[in-house]
Design a protein around this motif. Structure first.
Motif, PDB file in Angstrom:
ATOM      1  N   ALA A  86      37.413 -35.464 -15.156  1.00  0.00           N
ATOM      2  CA  ALA A  86      36.399 -36.071 -16.019  1.00  0.00           C
ATOM      3  C   ALA A  86      35.334 -35.058 -16.403  1.00  0.00           C
ATOM      4  N   VAL A  87      35.774 -33.934 -16.961  1.00  0.00           N
ATOM      5  CA  VAL A  87      34.864 -32.893 -17.438  1.00  0.00           C
ATOM      6  C   VAL A  87      35.073 -32.768 -18.940  1.00  0.00           C
ATOM      7  N   GLY A  88      34.029 -33.045 -19.711  1.00  0.00           N
ATOM      8  CA  GLY A  88      34.178 -33.109 -21.150  1.00  0.00           C
ATOM      9  C   GLY A  88      33.989 -31.810 -21.897  1.00  0.00           C
ATOM     10  N   SER A  89      33.545 -30.742 -21.238  1.00  0.00           N
ATOM     11  CA  SER A  89      33.286 -29.490 -21.950  1.00  0.00           C
ATOM     12  C   SER A  89      34.593 -28.891 -22.459  1.00  0.00           C
ATOM     13  N   ARG A  90      34.516 -28.222 -23.621  1.00  0.00           N
ATOM     14  CA  ARG A  90      35.710 -27.673 -24.248  1.00  0.00           C
ATOM     15  C   ARG A  90      36.365 -26.624 -23.365  1.00  0.00           C
ATOM     16  N   GLY A  91      37.669 -26.722 -23.221  1.00  0.00           N
ATOM     17  CA  GLY A  91      38.422 -25.780 -22.416  1.00  0.00           C
ATOM     18  C   GLY A  91      38.555 -26.175 -20.964  1.00  0.00           C
ATOM     19  N   ALA A  92      37.732 -27.131 -20.506  1.00  0.00           N
ATOM     20  CA  ALA A  92      37.761 -27.496 -19.082  1.00  0.00           C
ATOM     21  C   ALA A  92      39.076 -28.160 -18.700  1.00  0.00           C
ATOM     22  N   ARG A  93      39.621 -28.961 -19.595  1.00  0.00           N
ATOM     23  CA  ARG A  93      40.846 -29.700 -19.273  1.00  0.00           C
ATOM     24  C   ARG A  93      41.986 -28.746 -18.926  1.00  0.00           C
ATOM     25  N   GLN A  94      42.134 -27.689 -19.687  1.00  0.00           N
ATOM     26  CA  GLN A  94      43.222 -26.745 -19.437  1.00  0.00           C
ATOM     27  C   GLN A  94      42.999 -25.966 -18.142  1.00  0.00           C
ATOM     28  N   LEU A  95      41.750 -25.611 -17.857  1.00  0.00           N
ATOM     29  CA  LEU A  95      41.461 -24.890 -16.613  1.00  0.00           C
ATOM     30  C   LEU A  95      41.749 -25.772 -15.396  1.00  0.00           C
ATOM     31  N   ILE A  96      41.353 -27.036 -15.476  1.00  0.00           N
ATOM     32  CA  ILE A  96      41.632 -27.960 -14.373  1.00  0.00           C
ATOM     33  C   ILE A  96      43.128 -28.159 -14.231  1.00  0.00           C
ATOM     34  N   ARG A  97      43.815 -28.273 -15.362  1.00  0.00           N
ATOM     35  CA  ARG A  97      45.276 -28.453 -15.334  1.00  0.00           C
ATOM     36  C   ARG A  97      45.948 -27.292 -14.602  1.00  0.00           C
ATOM     37  N   GLN A  98      45.525 -26.079 -14.910  1.00  0.00           N
ATOM     38  CA  GLN A  98      46.119 -24.913 -14.255  1.00  0.00           C
ATOM     39  C   GLN A  98      45.859 -24.934 -12.753  1.00  0.00           C
ATOM     40  N   ARG A  99      44.653 -25.333 -12.376  1.00  0.00           N
ATOM     41  CA  ARG A  99      44.297 -25.359 -10.946  1.00  0.00           C
ATOM     42  C   ARG A  99      45.129 -26.403 -10.205  1.00  0.00           C
ATOM     43  N   LEU A 100      45.272 -27.570 -10.789  1.00  0.00           N
ATOM     44  CA  LEU A 100      46.011 -28.645 -10.121  1.00  0.00           C
ATOM     45  C   LEU A 100      47.510 -28.375 -10.106  1.00  0.00           C
ATOM     46  N   GLU A 101      48.023 -27.757 -11.166  1.00  0.00           N
ATOM     47  CA  GLU A 101      49.432 -27.368 -11.164  1.00  0.00           C
ATOM     48  C   GLU A 101      49.696 -26.347 -10.063  1.00  0.00           C
ATOM     49  N   GLY A 102      48.719 -25.481  -9.846  1.00  0.00           N
ATOM     50  CA  GLY A 102      48.852 -24.505  -8.775  1.00  0.00           C
ATOM     51  C   GLY A 102      48.912 -25.140  -7.398  1.00  0.00           C
ATOM     52  N   MET A 103      48.331 -26.323  -7.264  1.00  0.00           N
ATOM     53  CA  MET A 103      48.399 -27.069  -6.009  1.00  0.00           C
ATOM     54  C   MET A 103      49.681 -27.878  -5.890  1.00  0.00           C
ATOM     55  N   GLY A 104      50.462 -27.908  -6.958  1.00  0.00           N
ATOM     56  CA  GLY A 104      51.691 -28.701  -6.945  1.00  0.00           C
ATOM     57  C   GLY A 104      51.485 -30.149  -7.342  1.00  0.00           C
ATOM     58  N   LEU A 105      50.296 -30.475  -7.872  1.00  0.00           N
ATOM     59  CA  LEU A 105      50.049 -31.860  -8.291  1.00  0.00           C
ATOM     60  C   LEU A 105      50.614 -32.082  -9.689  1.00  0.00           C
ATOM     61  N   ARG A 106      51.185 -33.256  -9.899  1.00  0.00           N
ATOM     62  CA  ARG A 106      51.888 -33.562 -11.149  1.00  0.00           C
ATOM     63  C   ARG A 106      51.012 -34.425 -12.055  1.00  0.00           C
ATOM     64  N   GLU A 107      50.801 -33.915 -13.242  1.00  0.00           N
ATOM     65  CA  GLU A 107      50.021 -34.681 -14.214  1.00  0.00           C
ATOM     66  C   GLU A 107      50.811 -35.901 -14.654  1.00  0.00           C
ATOM     67  N   GLY A 108      50.129 -37.039 -14.679  1.00  0.00           N
ATOM     68  CA  GLY A 108      50.793 -38.274 -15.066  1.00  0.00           C
ATOM     69  C   GLY A 108      51.343 -39.076 -13.905  1.00  0.00           C
ATOM     70  N   SER A 109      51.327 -38.481 -12.710  1.00  0.00           N
ATOM     71  CA  SER A 109      51.725 -39.236 -11.524  1.00  0.00           C
ATOM     72  C   SER A 109      50.757 -39.012 -10.358  1.00  0.00           C
ATOM     73  N   ASP A 110      50.207 -37.797 -10.232  1.00  0.00           N
ATOM     74  CA  ASP A 110      49.179 -37.515  -9.223  1.00  0.00           C
ATOM     75  C   ASP A 110      47.774 -37.513  -9.830  1.00  0.00           C
ATOM     76  N   TRP A 111      47.675 -37.105 -11.090  1.00  0.00           N
ATOM     77  CA  TRP A 111      46.351 -36.983 -11.688  1.00  0.00           C
ATOM     78  C   TRP A 111      46.423 -37.198 -13.196  1.00  0.00           C
ATOM     79  N   TRP A 112      45.257 -37.550 -13.774  1.00  0.00           N
ATOM     80  CA  TRP A 112      45.155 -37.831 -15.204  1.00  0.00           C
ATOM     81  C   TRP A 112      43.851 -37.234 -15.752  1.00  0.00           C
ATOM     82  N   SER A 113      43.916 -36.745 -16.966  1.00  0.00           N
ATOM     83  CA  SER A 113      42.698 -36.336 -17.677  1.00  0.00           C
ATOM     84  C   SER A 113      42.036 -37.563 -18.270  1.00  0.00           C
ATOM     85  N   THR A 114      40.700 -37.638 -18.160  1.00  0.00           N
ATOM     86  CA  THR A 114      39.973 -38.770 -18.714  1.00  0.00           C
ATOM     87  C   THR A 114      38.818 -38.330 -19.611  1.00  0.00           C
ATOM     88  N   ALA A 115      38.760 -37.037 -19.920  1.00  0.00           N
ATOM     89  CA  ALA A 115      37.714 -36.501 -20.782  1.00  0.00           C
ATOM     90  C   ALA A 115      38.208 -35.226 -21.447  1.00  0.00           C
TER      91      ALA A 115
END
Length: 341
Positions: A312-341
């Protein structure tokens, strides 16, 4: 007029005399001609009714229905009762349909029976009036084409321009048409479709010119406010992705995270922590919950049997940075986590 047209084009009208003719001219210029236009006059007080009657006299595909001024949801549902086609397209009276729009969208639904809704790319119109915020939104909107992309970011914002969609009648009937919940009626419908397993598509070509103007409902009606969009997200997150979770983490302790957490708490979602990269926030609390660094997230994740995370970070570019960090942890977008901003 054929007994059953291929497409029913549903258009609510309220005091749109200045743009109505150009919108309808774009419709009668379609390459697909087997359609009907269901025009619902929502109690207009300008020249709209007279313009509608003139069009109906000259083209039998134009069908007019009227109601006292009660708003877009009532107008849409009244129009739905009179749509006869299996494919129902939406448009507004201040937009322009490109000539092949109906042909391309109907052809796509015919060729892809598993798809419930097909949209298209849209352009801001007229270009000199497109504001920066609208331009940024259109860039994001047009970047989501495949079903997996749309579903991945459906809790960020509305992934479709309402006047750009064509839907199967069966889905609208299954979900009870448009509903009033105090937030945007179109976003509400997309989220209900998402929770019910609908497949989405978007044609990778511009087929609609979407007018930017200060009088758009999204700028004048409180149902389209940021707060009400967050309410909608929390409502459907709690009934879908967050159902049955024993620990929900929000990445972002700033304004968006605070506002989202407020509405999730009202839905009795088990919030357990915030994550943030700001050293000034880490170690503090928000709504009585700890604010942790990203490095603490793996250990926290292991404390729960069925956790979930919302970015839930609305600043531009934050979504992709968070995505990279969570993918690095092995978390799956759409089943472990979701973007909301």
């Amino acid at each position: 007029m054929s007994a059953k047209p291929i497409v029913s084009l549903l258009i609510p009208c309220y005091n749109v005399a200045s743009t109505l003719n150009s919108a309808l001219e774009s419709i009668v210029s379609q390459t697909l001609q087997d359609f009907e236009v269901i025009l619902v006059d929502d109690g207009s007080s300008d020249a709209t009714p007279a313009i509608l009657r003139e069009w109906a006299r000259s083209d039998e595909r134009m069908q007019i229905y009227t109601q006292p001024h009660t708003g877009i949801i009532a107008a849409l549902n009244l129009g739905l009762k009179h749509c006869r086609a299996d494919y129902i397209a939406r448009m507004d009276c201040d937009d322009l349909a490109h000539p092949q729009r109906l042909e391309c969208q109907a052809g796509y639904l015919e060729a892809n029976p598993d798809v419930a809704l097909v949209s298209c790319l849209v352009e801001g119109y007229p270009p000199e009036q497109v504001r920066e915020g609208f331009r940024v939104y259109l860039e994001w909107l047009n970047s989501l084409v495949r079903d997996e992309e749309i579903r991945r970011e459906i809790f960020v914002e509305s992934p479709f321009a309402h006047p750009s969609v064509m839907l199967r009648r069966t889905w609208l009937e299954k979900l009870g048409g448009y509903q009033e919940h105090g937030w945007a009626e179109d976003y509400d419908l997309w989220l209900r479709m998402y929770l019910n397993g609908a497949r989405f598509a978007k044609l990778n070509r511009v087929l609609l010119s979407w007018r930017e103007s200060p009088g758009r409902l999204t700028r004048t009606d409180s149902r389209y406010s940021v707060e009400n969009f967050i309410r909608a997200k929390a409502h459907y997150l709690s009934r879908g992705p967050l159902s049955g979770r024993d620990g929900v983490i929000i990445w972002g302790a700033g304004m968006m995270g605070r506002r989202l957490s407020k509405h999730l708490a009202r839905q009795r979602i088990p919030l357990v922590a915030f994550v943030d990269i700001d050293p000034a926030k880490i170690g503090r609390t928000r709504r009585g919950l700890p604010i942790l660094s990203p490095e603490a997230l793996p250990g926290l994740w292991k404390c729960y049997k069925n956790p979930a995370l919302l970015a839930a970070v609305g600043s531009r570019g934050a979504r992709q940075l968070i995505r990279q960090r969570l993918e690095g942890m092995g978390l799956r977008e759409g089943s472990d986590w979701w973007s909301t901003a």
